[in-house]
Design a protein around this motif. Structure first.
Motif, PDB file in Angstrom:
ATOM      1  N   ARG A  82       0.840  -1.206   0.000  1.00 23.26           N
ATOM      2  CA  ARG A  82       0.000   0.000   0.000  1.00 23.26           C
ATOM      3  C   ARG A  82       0.872   1.252   0.000  1.00 23.26           C
ATOM      4  O   ARG A  82       1.900   1.297   0.652  1.00 23.26           O
ATOM      5  CB  ARG A  82      -0.881   0.026   1.255  1.00 23.26           C
ATOM      6  CG  ARG A  82      -1.899  -1.075   1.322  1.00 23.26           C
ATOM      7  CD  ARG A  82      -2.713  -0.964   2.613  1.00 23.26           C
ATOM      8  NE  ARG A  82      -3.397  -2.223   2.888  1.00 23.26           N
ATOM      9  CZ  ARG A  82      -4.529  -2.594   2.296  1.00 23.26           C
ATOM     10  NH1 ARG A  82      -5.090  -1.794   1.406  1.00 23.26           N
ATOM     11  NH2 ARG A  82      -5.092  -3.756   2.574  1.00 23.26           N
ATOM     12  N   ALA A  83       0.404   2.275  -0.733  1.00 23.02           N
ATOM     13  CA  ALA A  83       1.145   3.540  -0.762  1.00 23.02           C
ATOM     14  C   ALA A  83       0.210   4.713  -0.489  1.00 23.02           C
ATOM     15  O   ALA A  83       0.507   5.846  -0.830  1.00 23.02           O
ATOM     16  CB  ALA A  83       1.812   3.707  -2.122  1.00 23.02           C
ATOM     17  N   GLY A  84      -0.931   4.416   0.131  1.00 25.03           N
ATOM     18  CA  GLY A  84      -1.929   5.455   0.386  1.00 25.03           C
ATOM     19  C   GLY A  84      -3.276   4.981  -0.119  1.00 25.03           C
ATOM     20  O   GLY A  84      -3.390   3.876  -0.657  1.00 25.03           O
ATOM     21  N   PRO A  85      -4.333   5.798   0.048  1.00 24.06           N
ATOM     22  CA  PRO A  85      -5.669   5.395  -0.399  1.00 24.06           C
ATOM     23  C   PRO A  85      -5.681   5.133  -1.903  1.00 24.06           C
ATOM     24  O   PRO A  85      -5.333   6.012  -2.692  1.00 24.06           O
ATOM     25  CB  PRO A  85      -6.550   6.600  -0.041  1.00 24.06           C
ATOM     26  CG  PRO A  85      -5.759   7.398   0.941  1.00 24.06           C
ATOM     27  CD  PRO A  85      -4.318   7.139   0.629  1.00 24.06           C
ATOM     28  N   ASP A  86      -6.031   3.902  -2.285  1.00 21.54           N
ATOM     29  CA  ASP A  86      -6.121   3.521  -3.696  1.00 21.54           C
ATOM     30  C   ASP A  86      -4.834   3.781  -4.465  1.00 21.54           C
ATOM     31  O   ASP A  86      -4.847   4.072  -5.658  1.00 21.54           O
ATOM     32  CB  ASP A  86      -7.309   4.226  -4.373  1.00 21.54           C
ATOM     33  CG  ASP A  86      -8.633   3.863  -3.719  1.00 21.54           C
ATOM     34  OD1 ASP A  86      -8.747   2.728  -3.217  1.00 21.54           O
ATOM     35  OD2 ASP A  86      -9.532   4.706  -3.692  1.00 21.54           O
ATOM     36  N   ARG A  87      -3.709   3.684  -3.741  1.00 22.38           N
ATOM     37  CA  ARG A  87      -2.394   3.763  -4.399  1.00 22.38           C
ATOM     38  C   ARG A  87      -1.554   2.577  -3.958  1.00 22.38           C
ATOM     39  O   ARG A  87      -1.553   2.226  -2.771  1.00 22.38           O
ATOM     40  CB  ARG A  87      -1.666   5.074  -4.061  1.00 22.38           C
ATOM     41  CG  ARG A  87      -2.159   6.254  -4.860  1.00 22.38           C
ATOM     42  CD  ARG A  87      -1.462   7.537  -4.470  1.00 22.38           C
ATOM     43  NE  ARG A  87      -0.082   7.615  -4.906  1.00 22.38           N
ATOM     44  CZ  ARG A  87       0.286   7.920  -6.162  1.00 22.38           C
ATOM     45  NH1 ARG A  87      -0.617   8.132  -7.086  1.00 22.38           N
ATOM     46  NH2 ARG A  87       1.555   8.006  -6.487  1.00 22.38           N
TER      47      ARG A  87
END
Length: 278
Positions: free
Chosen positions: A108-113
């Motif tokens: 995960r790299a953030g919301p929806d990333r």
């Protein structure tokens, strides 16, 4: 294959996929069925069809078919989408996805990333593969008249699948489609090739369009973005990190000096769900 197979339609920076869960039930479409499903007028419409299959060595195996029905090694944007689905299902912070091009890790790299570790680029001419020995920083290939080529000496990189990257400010549809379709099956590339057209805007920003082998002009190509950054960096045109501006958005590419791996970060979007009938 059963008459109806559930799917999720997703895209990564506009590069769109139909994703099928084949963890418990085999999904084995033939090339004709893939082409029919890919048709944007009469089928579901996609750049690639993806099956998530069981794996003995990873969290899952990702199988990829291009819109022309051909199976290919991997797809960077699809790895983000599949990674997101597996992370949502498992609740863990990272998953390992195996492909015909080798295993990758998604985080995960953030919301929806999602960030995907695309591994090290393969830079030897045999690894691309090329039909003959050449320096992959700039291979002997050109489009246009011999004494005044329009584009020439592209970099060649494999990111688990073969890419050439031309550096040019000519990125219009007609030029990319004409040149890309010409080079895709050039005899220099025994397995065909994805063709990138990169315009370096700044040392950390590249405008990129990609003619994908078997899929044509797509809104984004994740492995193509990775290949373009590596090719640009090897030529001294950029540093080892850059934002790749693609038709469908932006991808952050980082060729990490310590590990030698290429990391791609970008968006994931779920468009809809449905069932395939074959």
């Amino acid at each position: 294959m059963s008459a109806s197979t559930p799917f999720v339609k997703m895209n990564g920076a506009g590069n769109d996929f139909v994703v099928v869960n084949a963890l418990e039930r085999a999904f084995t479409p033939d090339a004709g069925q893939v082409r029919a499903l890919a048709d944007r007028q009469t089928g579901e419409g996609f750049d690639q069809l993806i099956a998530i299959e069981p794996s003995t060595t990873a969290d899952a195996f990702m199988r990829v078919w291009n819109a022309d029905g051909g199976a290919v090694e991997t797809c960077g944007n699809a790895l983000r989408c599949v990674g997101w689905m597996l992370l949502q299902a498992s609740g863990s912070d990272k998953v390992v996805i195996d492909t015909l091009g080798g295993p990758t890790t998604a985080r995960r790299a953030g919301p929806d990333r999602i960030t995907v570790d695309m591994g090290p680029p393969r830079l030897d001419w045999r690894e691309i593969p090329l039909a003959e020995e050449m320096d992959t920083r700039g291979i002997e290939l050109q489009v246009g008249p011999i004494d005044a080529p329009v584009i020439y000496t592209p970099g060649a990189v494999s990111m688990g699948n073969p890419h050439v990257v031309f550096f040019t400010d000519r990125l219009d549809d007609a030029f990319v489609t004409g040149s890309g379709s010409l080079i895709e099956h050039h005899p220099l590339f025994p397995e065909g090739v994805n063709v990138g057209f990169a315009h370096v805007l700044a040392p950390d920003r590249i405008r990129l369009r990609v003619w994908e082998r078997g899929a044509g002009l797509t809104k984004a190509c994740g492995t193509g973005a990775c290949a373009a950054l590596v090719a640009a960096s090897r030529r001294g045109l950029t540093g080892r990190r850059a934002v790749m501006v693609v038709d469908g958005g932006e991808l952050d590419i980082d060729w990490d000096e310590a590990s030698g791996h290429v990391f791609m970060t970008g968006p994931v979007e779920v468009e809809r769900t449905g069932t395939l009938s074959l």
